[in-house]
Design an enzyme around this catalytic site. Structure first.
Site, PDB file in Angstrom:
ATOM      1  N   LYS A  50      33.104  56.305  49.238  1.00 42.31           N
ATOM      2  CA  LYS A  50      34.313  56.884  48.416  1.00 42.31           C
ATOM      3  C   LYS A  50      34.787  57.666  49.554  1.00 42.31           C
ATOM      4  CE  LYS A  50      31.966  57.518  44.369  1.00 42.31           C
ATOM      5  NZ  LYS A  50      30.727  56.244  44.584  1.00 42.31           N
ATOM      6  N   ARG A  53      34.953  58.329  35.686  1.00 42.26           N
ATOM      7  CA  ARG A  53      33.904  57.282  35.823  1.00 42.26           C
ATOM      8  C   ARG A  53      33.471  57.318  34.459  1.00 42.26           C
ATOM      9  NH1 ARG A  53      30.542  59.270  40.018  1.00 42.26           N
ATOM     10  NH2 ARG A  53      31.792  60.609  41.587  1.00 42.26           N
ATOM     11  N   ARG A  74      20.829  59.818  53.890  1.00 43.21           N
ATOM     12  CA  ARG A  74      22.183  60.341  53.791  1.00 43.21           C
ATOM     13  C   ARG A  74      21.260  62.007  54.127  1.00 43.21           C
ATOM     14  NH1 ARG A  74      27.210  60.115  49.328  1.00 43.21           N
ATOM     15  NH2 ARG A  74      24.668  61.192  48.222  1.00 43.21           N
ATOM     16  N   ARG A 131      20.697  65.486  49.104  1.00 43.72           N
ATOM     17  CA  ARG A 131      20.977  66.178  48.245  1.00 43.72           C
ATOM     18  C   ARG A 131      20.126  65.509  46.730  1.00 43.72           C
ATOM     19  NH1 ARG A 131      27.500  63.173  47.105  1.00 43.72           N
ATOM     20  NH2 ARG A 131      26.381  62.494  44.992  1.00 43.72           N
ATOM     21  N   ARG A 173      21.278  56.423  38.712  1.00 43.24           N
ATOM     22  CA  ARG A 173      23.129  56.391  38.944  1.00 43.24           C
ATOM     23  C   ARG A 173      23.605  55.706  38.775  1.00 43.24           C
ATOM     24  NH1 ARG A 173      23.005  59.884  44.312  1.00 43.24           N
ATOM     25  NH2 ARG A 173      24.825  59.600  44.575  1.00 43.24           N
TER      26      ARG A 173
END
Ligand code: AP5
Length: 216
Positions: free
Chosen positions: A13, A88, A127, A160, A171
């Protein structure tokens, strides 16, 4: 044009949101970026949000609705906006609908990025993100300076905290329980929901998304 981006953690996203916003010539608002900046700055918003974010839980709706209202009222959004992760939960979808109705602005399209869970886990485990401008990367090491960073001083690449395996698993669960129902809500309310296959090269996924927003 008002575009809502939905999809599980790591679906792309943020990456595609930048590209879609640039193609449409409108800003992008990402609540994740707003919240991480607040955590970094140690503001009251950041102090409230940090625990939820580190665990991979959602920040309370009331906090997000405040950010949403403030952001949409800003004059920069007059030509449109790409909303990345701003919605969300069903109460957030209802809240956005109310804000847009007050502003007499329609929601043009909901882009739903879809991808298998094993691909998401692989993406998130590799990431790093710039702690200045929040740009995500694959295959770049933590603690590298982000030479192209638009911030001054330039940001550093970091992992992160919510990309650690336990938080990622949480998540995913949170997405299924609280965000997946938002898709059904939009469909039931007659929104234009376009599913985008998020697996593929960046330019290929971008072309699918741009076609769905009428820029392909
Ligand atoms: P947020 O930052 O929005 O996290 P997220 O939704 O979990 O999404 P991600 O940023 O992890 O992934 P993405 O889909 O943007 O993928 P990306 O482009 O980075 O939110 C973080 C937290 O803030 C939430 O958990 C919550 O606590 C809180 N929050 C935020 N909004 C909220 C709200 N509305 N309500 C309540 N709480 C809220 O890509 C992932 C990786 O894959 C990158 O490394 C990228 O380089 C790579 N990649 C992207 N596309 C491709 C491709 N096509 N092929 C190969 N690699 C790719």
């Amino acid at each position: 044009m008002i575009v809502v981006l939905l999809g599980p953690p790591g679906a792309g996203k943020g990456t595609q949101g930048e590209r879609i916003a640039a193609a449409l010539g409108v800003p992008k608002i990402a609540t994740g970026d707003v919240l991480r900046a607040a955590v970094k700055a140690g503001t009251p918003l950041g102090l409230e949000a940090k625990g939820y974010m580190d665990r991979g839980d959602l920040v309370p709706d009331v906090v997000i609705l405040g950010i949403m209202k403030q952001a949409l009222a800003a004059p920069e959004q007059a030509r449109g906006v790409v909303l990345d992760g701003v919605v969300r939960t069903v109460p957030q979808a209802e809240g956005l609908a109310a804000v847009l109705a007050e502003l007499h602005r329609p929601l043009d399209v909901v882009l739903l990025f879809t991808i298998a869970e094993d691909a998401l886990v692989a993406r998130l485990s590799g990431r790093t993100v710039c702690d200045g401008c929040q740009t995500p990367f694959t295959g770049r090491a933590p603690s590298e300076t982000h030479a192209e960073c638009a911030q001054s001083p330039k940001g550093t690449l970091v992992r992160r905290k919510d990309d650690e395996p336990d938080a990622v698993r949480n998540r995913m669960r949170v997405y299924e329980a609280q965000t997946a129902p938002v898709v059904a809500w939009y469909r039931a309310h007659g929104a234009n929901v376009a599913a985008i296959d998020a697996l593929g090269a960046l330019d290929v996924v971008q072309a699918r998304a741009l076609k769905a927003v009428g820029k392909g």
